[in-house]
Design an enzyme around this catalytic site. Structure first.
Site, PDB file in Angstrom:
ATOM      1  N   GLU A 171       0.669  -1.203   0.255  1.00 24.85           N
ATOM      2  CA  GLU A 171      -0.027  -0.166  -0.166  1.00 24.85           C
ATOM      3  C   GLU A 171       0.775   1.268  -0.073  1.00 24.85           C
ATOM      4  O   GLU A 171       0.350   2.606  -0.214  1.00 24.85           O
ATOM      5  CB  GLU A 171      -0.841  -0.006   1.317  1.00 24.85           C
ATOM      6  CG  GLU A 171      -1.973  -1.063   1.276  1.00 24.85           C
ATOM      7  CD  GLU A 171      -1.175  -2.321   2.107  1.00 24.85           C
ATOM      8  OE1 GLU A 171      -0.114  -2.536   2.490  1.00 24.85           O
ATOM      9  OE2 GLU A 171      -2.189  -3.163   2.450  1.00 24.85           O
ATOM     10  N   LYS A 178       3.475   1.413   2.771  1.00 22.10           N
ATOM     11  CA  LYS A 178       3.960   1.520   4.024  1.00 22.10           C
ATOM     12  C   LYS A 178       5.285   1.957   4.193  1.00 22.10           C
ATOM     13  O   LYS A 178       5.359   2.746   5.218  1.00 22.10           O
ATOM     14  CB  LYS A 178       3.679   0.185   4.671  1.00 22.10           C
ATOM     15  CG  LYS A 178       2.257  -0.547   4.576  1.00 22.10           C
ATOM     16  CD  LYS A 178       2.251  -1.893   5.435  1.00 22.10           C
ATOM     17  CE  LYS A 178       3.139  -2.869   4.339  1.00 22.10           C
ATOM     18  NZ  LYS A 178       2.478  -3.012   3.062  1.00 22.10           N
ATOM     19  N   GLY A 179       6.230   1.744   3.404  1.00 22.47           N
ATOM     20  CA  GLY A 179       7.516   2.066   3.454  1.00 22.47           C
ATOM     21  C   GLY A 179       7.714   3.863   3.373  1.00 22.47           C
ATOM     22  O   GLY A 179       8.152   4.328   4.148  1.00 22.47           O
ATOM     23  N   ASN A 192       9.744 -11.521   3.018  1.00 22.97           N
ATOM     24  CA  ASN A 192       8.871 -11.718   2.181  1.00 22.97           C
ATOM     25  C   ASN A 192       8.082  -9.972   1.688  1.00 22.97           C
ATOM     26  O   ASN A 192       7.607  -9.681   0.808  1.00 22.97           O
ATOM     27  CB  ASN A 192       7.486 -12.552   2.498  1.00 22.97           C
ATOM     28  CG  ASN A 192       6.908 -12.043   4.044  1.00 22.97           C
ATOM     29  OD1 ASN A 192       7.698 -11.351   4.775  1.00 22.97           O
ATOM     30  ND2 ASN A 192       5.713 -12.599   4.400  1.00 22.97           N
ATOM     31  N   GLY A 247       8.456  -6.053   0.871  1.00 25.45           N
ATOM     32  CA  GLY A 247       9.465  -5.350   0.425  1.00 25.45           C
ATOM     33  C   GLY A 247       8.793  -3.645   0.487  1.00 25.45           C
ATOM     34  O   GLY A 247       7.688  -3.493  -0.154  1.00 25.45           O
ATOM     35  N   HIS A 248       9.493  -2.945   1.063  1.00 22.98           N
ATOM     36  CA  HIS A 248       9.307  -1.644   1.463  1.00 22.98           C
ATOM     37  C   HIS A 248       9.957  -0.608   0.883  1.00 22.98           C
ATOM     38  O   HIS A 248      11.040  -0.509   1.163  1.00 22.98           O
ATOM     39  CB  HIS A 248       9.166  -1.298   3.072  1.00 22.98           C
ATOM     40  CG  HIS A 248       7.874  -2.220   3.709  1.00 22.98           C
ATOM     41  ND1 HIS A 248       7.935  -2.432   5.060  1.00 22.98           N
ATOM     42  CD2 HIS A 248       7.264  -3.250   3.207  1.00 22.98           C
ATOM     43  CE1 HIS A 248       7.070  -3.339   5.510  1.00 22.98           C
ATOM     44  NE2 HIS A 248       6.587  -3.872   4.407  1.00 22.98           N
ATOM     45  N   ARG A 276       6.667 -25.982  17.692  1.00 22.85           N
ATOM     46  CA  ARG A 276       7.481 -25.943  18.838  1.00 22.85           C
ATOM     47  C   ARG A 276       8.618 -26.672  18.398  1.00 22.85           C
ATOM     48  O   ARG A 276       9.356 -27.208  19.239  1.00 22.85           O
ATOM     49  CB  ARG A 276       6.868 -26.332  20.151  1.00 22.85           C
ATOM     50  CG  ARG A 276       5.814 -25.609  20.544  1.00 22.85           C
ATOM     51  CD  ARG A 276       4.826 -26.082  21.439  1.00 22.85           C
ATOM     52  NE  ARG A 276       3.974 -27.258  20.862  1.00 22.85           N
ATOM     53  CZ  ARG A 276       3.027 -27.813  21.336  1.00 22.85           C
ATOM     54  NH1 ARG A 276       2.775 -27.904  22.650  1.00 22.85           N
ATOM     55  NH2 ARG A 276       2.418 -28.830  20.816  1.00 22.85           N
ATOM     56  N   GLN A 309       3.148  -6.531   4.994  1.00 22.91           N
ATOM     57  CA  GLN A 309       2.037  -7.106   4.281  1.00 22.91           C
ATOM     58  C   GLN A 309       0.816  -6.583   4.547  1.00 22.91           C
ATOM     59  O   GLN A 309       0.909  -5.215   4.706  1.00 22.91           O
ATOM     60  CB  GLN A 309       1.824  -8.686   4.849  1.00 22.91           C
ATOM     61  CG  GLN A 309       2.623  -9.590   4.259  1.00 22.91           C
ATOM     62  CD  GLN A 309       4.035  -9.796   5.036  1.00 22.91           C
ATOM     63  OE1 GLN A 309       4.069  -9.882   6.447  1.00 22.91           O
ATOM     64  NE2 GLN A 309       5.193  -9.572   4.689  1.00 22.91           N
TER      65      GLN A 309
HETATM   66  P1  GDP Z   1       4.886  -1.145   1.052  1.00 26.26           P
HETATM   67  O1  GDP Z   1       5.089  -2.804   0.787  1.00 26.26           O
HETATM   68  O2  GDP Z   1       3.585  -1.266   1.322  1.00 26.26           O
HETATM   69  O3  GDP Z   1       5.829  -0.595   1.602  1.00 26.26           O
HETATM   70  O4  GDP Z   1       4.891  -0.738  -0.617  1.00 26.26           O
HETATM   71  P2  GDP Z   1       5.820  -1.228  -1.822  1.00 26.26           P
HETATM   72  O5  GDP Z   1       6.950  -0.372  -1.494  1.00 26.26           O
HETATM   73  O6  GDP Z   1       5.742  -2.486  -2.070  1.00 26.26           O
HETATM   74  O7  GDP Z   1       5.074  -0.568  -3.103  1.00 26.26           O
HETATM   75  C1  GDP Z   1       4.312   0.768  -3.159  1.00 26.26           C
HETATM   76  C2  GDP Z   1       5.207   1.368  -4.372  1.00 26.26           C
HETATM   77  O8  GDP Z   1       4.605   2.577  -4.545  1.00 26.26           O
HETATM   78  C3  GDP Z   1       6.693   1.862  -4.279  1.00 26.26           C
HETATM   79  O9  GDP Z   1       7.319   1.595  -5.412  1.00 26.26           O
HETATM   80  C4  GDP Z   1       6.853   3.263  -3.858  1.00 26.26           C
HETATM   81  O10 GDP Z   1       7.711   3.950  -4.086  1.00 26.26           O
HETATM   82  C5  GDP Z   1       5.376   3.725  -4.803  1.00 26.26           C
HETATM   83  N1  GDP Z   1       4.463   4.777  -4.001  1.00 26.26           N
HETATM   84  C6  GDP Z   1       4.391   5.016  -2.744  1.00 26.26           C
HETATM   85  N2  GDP Z   1       3.581   6.119  -2.810  1.00 26.26           N
HETATM   86  C7  GDP Z   1       3.379   6.256  -3.677  1.00 26.26           C
HETATM   87  C8  GDP Z   1       2.293   7.674  -4.504  1.00 26.26           C
HETATM   88  O11 GDP Z   1       1.665   8.143  -3.576  1.00 26.26           O
HETATM   89  N3  GDP Z   1       2.303   7.554  -5.770  1.00 26.26           N
HETATM   90  C9  GDP Z   1       2.933   6.770  -6.564  1.00 26.26           C
HETATM   91  N4  GDP Z   1       3.055   7.007  -7.831  1.00 26.26           N
HETATM   92  N5  GDP Z   1       4.030   5.743  -6.198  1.00 26.26           N
HETATM   93  C10 GDP Z   1       3.880   5.704  -4.883  1.00 26.26           C
HETATM   94  P1  IMO Z   2       4.653  -6.114   1.866  1.00 27.71           P
HETATM   95  O1  IMO Z   2       5.237  -5.739   3.381  1.00 27.71           O
HETATM   96  C1  IMO Z   2       2.304  -8.024  -1.108  1.00 27.71           C
HETATM   97  C2  IMO Z   2       1.708 -12.334  -0.233  1.00 27.71           C
HETATM   98  C3  IMO Z   2       2.501 -13.317  -1.353  1.00 27.71           C
HETATM   99  C4  IMO Z   2       1.313 -14.476  -1.237  1.00 27.71           C
HETATM  100  C5  IMO Z   2       1.176 -14.536   0.352  1.00 27.71           C
HETATM  101  C6  IMO Z   2       1.784 -15.481   0.897  1.00 27.71           C
HETATM  102  O2  IMO Z   2       5.802  -5.469   0.866  1.00 27.71           O
HETATM  103  O3  IMO Z   2       3.495  -5.161   1.853  1.00 27.71           O
HETATM  104  P2  IMO Z   2       4.422 -15.807   1.805  1.00 27.71           P
HETATM  105  O4  IMO Z   2       5.610 -15.778   1.091  1.00 27.71           O
HETATM  106  O5  IMO Z   2       4.200 -14.496   2.712  1.00 27.71           O
HETATM  107  O6  IMO Z   2       4.039 -17.034   2.502  1.00 27.71           O
HETATM  108  O7  IMO Z   2       3.226 -15.615   0.593  1.00 27.71           O
HETATM  109  O8  IMO Z   2       1.361 -13.291   0.635  1.00 27.71           O
HETATM  110  N1  IMO Z   2       2.708 -11.394   0.476  1.00 27.71           N
HETATM  111  C7  IMO Z   2       2.725  -9.885  -0.030  1.00 27.71           C
HETATM  112  N2  IMO Z   2       2.012  -9.439  -0.935  1.00 27.71           N
HETATM  113  N3  IMO Z   2       3.101  -7.296  -0.226  1.00 27.71           N
HETATM  114  C8  IMO Z   2       3.861  -8.160   0.725  1.00 27.71           C
HETATM  115  O9  IMO Z   2       4.709  -7.305   1.733  1.00 27.71           O
HETATM  116  C9  IMO Z   2       3.802  -9.633   0.764  1.00 27.71           C
HETATM  117  N4  IMO Z   2       4.265 -10.386   1.483  1.00 27.71           N
HETATM  118  C10 IMO Z   2       3.347 -11.576   1.262  1.00 27.71           C
HETATM  119  O10 IMO Z   2       2.234 -12.745  -2.662  1.00 27.71           O
HETATM  120  O11 IMO Z   2       0.161 -14.102  -1.962  1.00 27.71           O
HETATM  121 MG    MG Z   3       5.768  -4.181  -0.593  1.00 28.47          MG
END
Ligand code: GDP
Ligand code: IMO
Ligand code: MG
Length: 425
Positions: A14, A16-17, A38, A40-41, A143, A224
């Site tokens: 969403e 979050k990073g 798993n 990626g922020h 466990r 997640q």
């Molecule tokens: P996270 O896992 O919730 O931290 O999100 P991710 O980093 O996996 O994915 C969010 C992506 O959207 C990243 O590439 C960010 O750089 C990008 N991003 C975050 N906020 C915005 C925004 O407001 N607009 C756009 N276009 N990109 C954004």
């Molecule tokens: P962030 O923190 C989006 C998804 C995987 C799969 C399910 C189970 O970047 O938002 P796993 O490897 O955790 O057992 O996979 O959860 N998944 C994510 N999808 N963002 C993530 O993390 C995710 N971490 C796991 O794609 O559907």
């Molecule tokens: Mg992510």
């Protein structure tokens, strides 16, 4: 400043990073409480892009203390790689990162089981990140898992590893005809890794509780999203941890009375990586358009993310389960070019209307989303820095979302950079 939990309100990614990076400025500690690599922020600072998998995103702020709590599962090799990469980029880690001695460790057999299980499932696979997350949590619950503190004790480590490898090799041979793992090889590898991580290990529950006594503030970084939560997500298409705000307590050793606020991170539309129901998923053309515009490719696996309209049933569920009083809406700019925008307000299934999500996968796969359609704004929002200056229809869209999910929008993101953030007064 108080103690705040930031939780993803959809299926992860969403933004979050970025939100943690913005909020971290006002906190002393930033803490991960669940999940593993798993996650990626992404954080963009100037022209530099950082992707954090295990280390809290607060590490990019020079003076913040970062903690990996007991609820996280740690692949030590991945952790060291992340530390090395950050250090090579000029970020100092020493003295600023603490990892819980109670956190469980991911081993090569967890990754292999994750992969082989998925292959065996065929069409009904979950679409995991193949990082060994599920099998590691499974060992924790049964466990037989191995914790950071076990790795620090030669005798205990060898004994536990031996038992695990014996058991896993039998399972791997019987179910998957996989030749198995060598105890010596894994022991040597992990004892080597131990040298690098032992300096970071401590009783983080104590560390954090002491910090609170000293009036330090803590930002909890969820990984997640709520719909991937083991308890309240779209089971079995979920991850294996407690993603929700409650997980911040169990995953760090902080009592629920110490949490002051839960903030949800909500994308202005919806995405999901991996398999599982997705009622508002776009058809082909819109999928391509939004995926390209939003750069919707996984930060961990590079997989294309599935995209769809904003789903209020999903976010309502998140607001309720987490007790979110405020939300941040991200990636509003991705909708900039659309003439008409749909919001799913309910699901229709077997003649009945549902406003909340259930765990019924059959229903989620076959329900019909009920949409409310609004006019788009067809204007570039990426340079806008105040709510008042947003186009009228963008404001209407946000107000509608706020009303439908019954919470308050406090921040809006219109780009990946720090300055592309609007504070709602
Ligand atoms: P996270 O896992 O919730 O931290 O999100 P991710 O980093 O996996 O994915 C969010 C992506 O959207 C990243 O590439 C960010 O750089 C990008 N991003 C975050 N906020 C915005 C925004 O407001 N607009 C756009 N276009 N990109 C954004
Ligand atoms: P962030 O923190 C989006 C998804 C995987 C799969 C399910 C189970 O970047 O938002 P796993 O490897 O955790 O057992 O996979 O959860 N998944 C994510 N999808 N963002 C993530 O993390 C995710 N971490 C796991 O794609 O559907
Ligand atoms: Mg992510």
């Amino acid at each position: 400043m108080s103690n705040i939990v930031v939780v993803g309100a959809q299926w992860g990614d969403e933004g979050k990073g970025k939100v943690i990076d913005i909020l971290a400025e006002n906190f002393d500690y930033v803490v991960r409480y669940q999940g593993g690599n798993n996650a990626g922020h992404t954080v963009v600072i100037g022209d530099e892009k950082f992707i954090l998998h295990l280390i809290p995103s607060g590490i990019l702020h020079k003076k913040k203390i970062c903690v990996i709590g007991n609820g996280v599962v740690i692949n030590p090799k991945a952790l060291i790689e992340e530390i090395d990469k950050l250090e090579s980029e000029g970020i100092s880690i020493k003295g600023r990162l603490f990892i819980s001695e109670n956190a469980h460790l991911i081993f090569p057999y967890h990754k292999t089981i994750d992969e082989l299980k998925e292959i065996k499932k065929g069409k009904s696979k979950i679409g995991t990140t193949k990082k060994g997350i599920g099998p590691c949590y499974a060992d924790k619950v049964s466990r037989s898992g191995i914790r950071v503190m076990d790795l620090l004790n030669d005798k205990i480590f060898e004994e536990k590893l031996k038992n695990n490898i014996e058991e896993k090799n039998k399972i791997l041979k019987t179910l998957y005809n996989f030749e198995g793992f060598s105890f010596d090889k894994i022991r040597d590898e992990y004892l080597g890794l131990r040298q690098r991580i032992k300096g970071f290990a401590c009783n983080t529950a104590l560390l954090l509780n002491k910090a609170m006594k000293e009036k330090k503030s803590i930002l909890f970084e969820g990984a997640q999203g709520t719909l991937l939560d083991l308890e309240y997500g779209t089971y079995p298409f979920v991850t294996s941890s407690n993603v929700t705000a409650g997980g911040a307590c169990t995953g760090t050793g902080i009592g629920p009375t110490k949490l002051d606020k839960i903030i949800g991170v909500v994308k202005a539309y919806t995405t999901r990586v991996g398999e599982g129901p997705f009622p508002t998923e776009f058809s082909k053309d819109m999928m391509e358009r939004i995926r390209t515009k939003g750069c919707e490719f996984g930060a961990t696996t590079g997989r294309p993310r599935r995209c769809g309209w904003f789903d209020a049933c999903v976010v309502r569920q998140s607001v309720m389960i987490n007790g979110m009083s405020e939300i941040v809406v991200t990636k509003l700019d991705v909708l900039d070019e659309l003439k008409r925008i749909k919001i799913c307000t309910a699901y229709k299934y077997k003649g009945k209307l549902y406003e909340h999500l259930t765990g019924d996968i059959e229903m989620l796969n076959n329900c019909e989303p009920v949409y409310e359609e609004v006019d788009g704004w067809v204007e570039d929002t990426t340079g806008i820095t105040s709510f008042q200056k947003l186009p009228k229809n963008a404001k209407n869209y946000l107000k509608k979302i706020q009303k439908i999910v019954d919470t308050k929008i406090i921040l809006i993101s219109v780009g990946s950079k720090r300055k592309q953030t609007i504070t709602v007064e």
